[in-house]
Design a protein around this motif. Structure first.
Motif, PDB file in Angstrom:
ATOM      1  N   SER A 160      74.165  23.270  32.480  1.00 12.73           N
ATOM      2  CA  SER A 160      74.760  24.698  32.122  1.00 12.73           C
ATOM      3  C   SER A 160      73.635  25.497  31.403  1.00 12.73           C
ATOM      4  N   PHE A 161      72.722  24.832  30.839  1.00 14.03           N
ATOM      5  CA  PHE A 161      71.532  25.807  30.439  1.00 14.03           C
ATOM      6  C   PHE A 161      70.773  26.407  31.442  1.00 14.03           C
ATOM      7  N   LEU A 162      70.452  25.891  32.443  1.00 20.21           N
ATOM      8  CA  LEU A 162      70.172  26.426  33.687  1.00 20.21           C
ATOM      9  C   LEU A 162      71.043  27.601  34.195  1.00 20.21           C
ATOM     10  N   ALA A 163      72.295  27.407  34.255  1.00 20.89           N
ATOM     11  CA  ALA A 163      73.271  28.432  34.565  1.00 20.89           C
ATOM     12  C   ALA A 163      72.916  29.443  33.790  1.00 20.89           C
ATOM     13  N   GLY A 164      72.945  29.232  32.352  1.00 20.30           N
ATOM     14  CA  GLY A 164      72.650  30.386  31.541  1.00 20.30           C
ATOM     15  C   GLY A 164      71.455  31.395  31.734  1.00 20.30           C
ATOM     16  N   ILE A 165      70.285  30.504  32.296  1.00 25.45           N
ATOM     17  CA  ILE A 165      69.126  31.355  32.678  1.00 25.45           C
ATOM     18  C   ILE A 165      69.489  32.450  34.049  1.00 25.45           C
ATOM     19  N   LYS A 166      70.270  31.768  34.679  1.00 25.13           N
ATOM     20  CA  LYS A 166      70.627  32.560  35.954  1.00 25.13           C
ATOM     21  C   LYS A 166      71.647  33.664  35.707  1.00 25.13           C
TER      22      LYS A 166
ATOM     23  N   ALA B 266      63.815  30.455  44.238  1.00 23.22           N
ATOM     24  CA  ALA B 266      63.206  30.003  42.850  1.00 23.22           C
ATOM     25  C   ALA B 266      63.978  29.420  42.012  1.00 23.22           C
ATOM     26  N   PHE B 267      65.644  29.658  42.325  1.00 22.50           N
ATOM     27  CA  PHE B 267      66.564  28.655  41.454  1.00 22.50           C
ATOM     28  C   PHE B 267      66.991  27.770  42.149  1.00 22.50           C
ATOM     29  N   LEU B 268      66.225  26.362  42.098  1.00 26.77           N
ATOM     30  CA  LEU B 268      66.251  25.259  43.030  1.00 26.77           C
ATOM     31  C   LEU B 268      67.113  24.251  42.126  1.00 26.77           C
ATOM     32  N   ASP B 269      68.289  24.784  41.993  1.00 25.82           N
ATOM     33  CA  ASP B 269      69.434  23.574  41.337  1.00 25.82           C
ATOM     34  C   ASP B 269      70.260  22.925  42.649  1.00 25.82           C
ATOM     35  N   GLU B 270      71.007  22.046  42.332  1.00 25.72           N
ATOM     36  CA  GLU B 270      71.760  21.166  43.356  1.00 25.72           C
ATOM     37  C   GLU B 270      72.264  22.000  44.238  1.00 25.72           C
ATOM     38  N   ASP B 271      73.082  23.143  43.562  1.00 28.11           N
ATOM     39  CA  ASP B 271      73.670  24.021  44.685  1.00 28.11           C
ATOM     40  C   ASP B 271      72.969  24.905  45.483  1.00 28.11           C
ATOM     41  N   ASN B 272      71.614  24.860  45.408  1.00 27.64           N
ATOM     42  CA  ASN B 272      70.757  26.147  46.053  1.00 27.64           C
ATOM     43  C   ASN B 272      71.100  25.749  47.448  1.00 27.64           C
ATOM     44  N   ASP B 273      71.342  27.390  48.286  1.00 30.67           N
ATOM     45  CA  ASP B 273      71.695  27.034  49.809  1.00 30.67           C
ATOM     46  C   ASP B 273      70.918  26.461  50.404  1.00 30.67           C
ATOM     47  N   ILE B 274      69.563  26.613  50.517  1.00 33.96           N
ATOM     48  CA  ILE B 274      68.488  25.803  51.314  1.00 33.96           C
ATOM     49  C   ILE B 274      68.553  24.527  51.078  1.00 33.96           C
ATOM     50  N   ARG B 275      68.573  23.929  49.731  1.00 30.04           N
ATOM     51  CA  ARG B 275      68.695  22.423  49.481  1.00 30.04           C
ATOM     52  C   ARG B 275      70.081  21.775  50.523  1.00 30.04           C
TER      53      ARG B 275
ATOM     54  N   SER C 269      65.788   9.226  53.730  1.00 29.60           N
ATOM     55  CA  SER C 269      66.303   8.781  52.067  1.00 29.60           C
ATOM     56  C   SER C 269      66.808   9.993  51.631  1.00 29.60           C
ATOM     57  N   GLU C 270      67.830   9.942  50.494  1.00 22.98           N
ATOM     58  CA  GLU C 270      68.168  11.145  49.712  1.00 22.98           C
ATOM     59  C   GLU C 270      67.124  11.900  48.998  1.00 22.98           C
ATOM     60  N   GLY C 271      66.145  11.160  48.502  1.00 20.56           N
ATOM     61  CA  GLY C 271      64.821  11.785  47.878  1.00 20.56           C
ATOM     62  C   GLY C 271      64.084  12.537  48.721  1.00 20.56           C
ATOM     63  N   GLU C 272      63.923  11.947  50.116  1.00 19.15           N
ATOM     64  CA  GLU C 272      63.086  12.416  50.969  1.00 19.15           C
ATOM     65  C   GLU C 272      63.804  14.028  51.568  1.00 19.15           C
ATOM     66  N   ARG C 273      65.239  14.009  51.576  1.00 21.76           N
ATOM     67  CA  ARG C 273      65.803  15.153  52.045  1.00 21.76           C
ATOM     68  C   ARG C 273      65.590  16.238  51.261  1.00 21.76           C
ATOM     69  N   GLU C 274      65.861  15.745  49.818  1.00 22.29           N
ATOM     70  CA  GLU C 274      65.665  16.756  48.751  1.00 22.29           C
ATOM     71  C   GLU C 274      64.457  17.301  48.712  1.00 22.29           C
TER      72      GLU C 274
ATOM     73  N   MET D 244      61.070  29.401  37.400  1.00 13.69           N
ATOM     74  CA  MET D 244      61.777  28.602  38.515  1.00 13.69           C
ATOM     75  C   MET D 244      62.603  27.801  37.723  1.00 13.69           C
ATOM     76  N   LEU D 245      63.813  27.196  38.425  1.00 15.03           N
ATOM     77  CA  LEU D 245      64.622  26.201  37.944  1.00 15.03           C
ATOM     78  C   LEU D 245      64.671  25.040  38.737  1.00 15.03           C
ATOM     79  N   LEU D 246      64.848  23.738  38.176  1.00 17.60           N
ATOM     80  CA  LEU D 246      65.010  22.652  39.088  1.00 17.60           C
ATOM     81  C   LEU D 246      65.931  21.604  38.449  1.00 17.60           C
ATOM     82  N   ASP D 247      66.886  21.243  39.421  1.00 20.29           N
ATOM     83  CA  ASP D 247      67.832  20.345  38.768  1.00 20.29           C
ATOM     84  C   ASP D 247      68.576  19.503  39.947  1.00 20.29           C
ATOM     85  N   GLY D 248      69.041  18.399  39.671  1.00 20.84           N
ATOM     86  CA  GLY D 248      69.857  17.506  40.700  1.00 20.84           C
ATOM     87  C   GLY D 248      68.647  16.854  41.607  1.00 20.84           C
TER      88      GLY D 248
END
Length: 594
Positions: free
Chosen positions: A37-43, A102-111, A506-511, A534-538
């Motif tokens: 939620s804190f990262l969502a506040g930055i966004k 730049a906003f690389l949270d879990e919902d990032n479209d590219i990820r 693996s999940e980590g390799e795909r992330e 830059m944000l990083l989450d998930g």
């Protein structure tokens, strides 16, 4: 350089604030404590999200930087959330770049796209759609055409410059000779009579009119020749109809959509059935009997008994059909491009026809005006000749010569003044050539850069992907040797010297690959110049030591890096943020996890 962020009713945070320092900022807490939620506040403060807390009617994010205080307020009205206040990123182009790269949270479209193995071209080139490249090119072309016309005038002036310089020199010499002759005449006995003065003025005017007539005749002849040439050019111009081209183009576009739709449908059928067989999971859909030579199954589509080999043969035939559709789509695209080029040629011919017609009309008007001026000048010449003949009888030969000299001196002085002014104008215009050439080359370069912008971005994106991946693979112990983005932006992974499926990683390799793909766009679009955070989450799929490596790598590429971390993660070299004093939704009684 320290930022302060204050949140109220943003995502899962009822009330909370924290300082964000340059470098690494880790929000460390267990689940449901407000990290994401804190990262969502930055966004929210940057203008890319509006996560108003569920059940709340208003909320706000206040970001205090060294230069300004940014306040973004959210309000829920009739079930929808609206935003007021100006966020950090105002331009939609910058917001798109931030959200994607730049906003690389879990919902990032590219990820997300990398997780499910989708093609990345549309996402990695999405900001290009907000650059209005075609409009920029059209504006620059118009500006360049104006510069080209001015440059042509400057070139012509440079060619005429020696002639003007010679004319000024010649007139100065003539004037000096005339004045010397006039001074040598002993005119003590004869004064300047009114008749002589008038005769001198009339002769000077007559000479000027004669020069004007000569100039007008030359101009009229030149305009006639130009009109004849333009009319011949117009008559030779053929402008074909584009009706058939537009109809065929419309039909081809429809065909292409049908082919693409069919291919996508067949591809879905093929991939689903192929995956069932490849993973040996046919028993999920039907009964399987394992025989000596081949497995026997009941077809899960028609219900008839068949062999696994028969199903695989059908899949092979389906794959061939998909390849045929791909070939048809490529041929249709080639035909569309060919017809679009032909349509552009027709448009250019029509534009040229209009230009020629307008030019002929302008020249006709100019010719009529020139001929009218010429007629008036000839009438004035006749009047002057008649009057001069009357006055010449009244003066003797000496006076005639004096009058002639004075007339010639006045005329020459007037000619010299005009010649000097024209020389000065020509010199000024010629001096602009270098500046205009530089401006023309600069505009041409800008047009060329814009025309190749998309391909350059694609190339830089692939290069940035390869560079970032190479840097990280040196430090990560992954189960694959390398990966690359193809020319069509498919993500291809190599394992043990052969291409491997993304879902085999693996999940980590795909992330990791998802973040590297986003970093490719981050570099290609130079996002760091406009988005300092830059944000990083998930990243639960990454081991703690691998997360440390990734954080160090990202921190070197942005001014502010904000990420989420669990208590068990090793400490990061940076600012640790604790949400212990925040009021979050999960802390409220009778409320489940946020």
């Amino acid at each position: 350089m320290t930022w302060h962020l204050s949140l109220e009713n943003i995502a899962g945070i009822r009330q909370g604030d924290a300082h964000i320092e340059p470098g690494v900022n880790a929000v460390r807490a267990s689940n449901w404590q407000g990290k994401s939620s804190f990262l969502a506040g930055i966004k929210t403060a940057f203008g890319t999200a509006m996560p108003l807390t569920e059940g709340q009617s208003t909320g706000q994010a206040v970001l205090q930087t060294d230069d300004e205080e940014i306040t973004v307020e959210l309000e829920r009205t009739n079930g929808s959330v609206s935003r007021s206040g100006q966020p950090y990123l105002v331009d939609e182009y910058d917001q798109i770049c931030a959200e994607l790269f730049a906003f690389l949270d879990e919902d990032n479209d590219i990820r997300q796209a990398v997780r499910i193995g989708e093609n990345l071209e549309a996402l990695l080139t999405r900001p290009l759609g907000f650059e209005n490249i075609d409009e920029q090119i059209a504006d620059l072309q118009t500006e360049r055409e104006q510069v080209e016309r001015e440059l042509e005038r400057a070139d012509q002036a440079a060619e005429r410059l020696p002639q003007h310089q010679q004319r000024v020199t010649s007139l100065e010499e003539d004037l000096e000779e005339l004045r010397a002759e006039r001074d040598a005449i002993d005119d003590d006995s004869a004064g300047e009579s009114d008749a002589r003065d008038e005769l001198s003025e009339l002769r000077a005017e007559r000479d000027q009119v004669a020069t004007k007539i000569e100039r007008l005749e030359t101009t009229a002849e030149r305009v006639r020749e130009t009109v004849t040439g333009k009319r011949a050019e117009l008559e030779s111009l053929t402008v074909p109809s584009d009706a058939d081209v537009e109809d065929v183009l419309e039909s081809l576009h429809a065909d292409l959509r049908d082919i693409e739709r069919d291919k996508e449908l067949l591809q879905s059928v093929y991939e689903a059935n192929k995956r069932v067989l490849d993973e040996g999971r046919a028993e999920l859909l039907t009964e399987v009997s394992h025989d000596m030579l081949s497995d026997s199954v009941t077809c899960w589509v028609c219900g008839n008994d068949t062999a696994r080999d028969d199903i695989e043969a059908q899949l092979t035939a389906l794959d061939d059909r998909i390849a045929d559709l791909q070939s048809q789509a490529a041929e249709t695209r080639d035909r569309v491009e060919e017809l679009e080029a032909k349509r552009d040629e027709i448009k250019e011919a029509r534009r040229k026809e209009t230009d020629l017609t307008d030019r002929i009309g302008d020249l006709g008007t100019r010719l009529a005006e020139t001929e009218e001026d010429l007629e008036s000048a000839r009438e004035r010449q006749d009047e002057l000749e008649s009057h001069i003949a009357e006055l010449e009888a009244e003066v003797d030969s000496t006076e005639d010569r004096i009058s002639d000299l004075e007339s010639e001196i006045k005329y020459t002085e007037a000619e010299l003044t005009d010649a000097r002014e024209e020389l000065e104008e020509t010199e000024t215009l010629a001096e602009q050539r270098e500046m205009l050439e530089e401006e023309y080359d600069s505009l041409t370069g800008e047009i060329t850069d814009l025309r190749t912008r998309k391909e350059d971005v694609k190339r830089r994106t692939r290069e940035a992907f390869s560079s970032a991946l190479a840097d990280l693979l040196e430090q990560f112990d992954t189960g694959f040797e390398t990966a690359r983005l193809t020319s069509t932006f498919d993500l291809v992974v190599a394992r043990e010297g052969r291409e491997a499926q993304l879902d085999a990683l693996s999940e980590g390799e795909r992330e990791l690959l998802g973040i590297v793909a986003a970093l490719a766009g981050y570099g290609a679009f130079e996002v760091s110049q406009r988005v300092p955070v830059m944000l990083l989450d998930g990243l639960g799929g990454l081991a703690s030591d691998n997360l440390q490596i990734l954080v160090e790598y990202l921190a070197a590429r942005t001014e502010y890096l904000v990420l989420t971390a669990y208590p068990e993660n090793e400490g990061f070299d940076g600012n640790e943020l604790s949400p212990s004093e925040w009021q979050v939704v999960s802390h409220e009684p009778d409320v489940g996890p946020a």
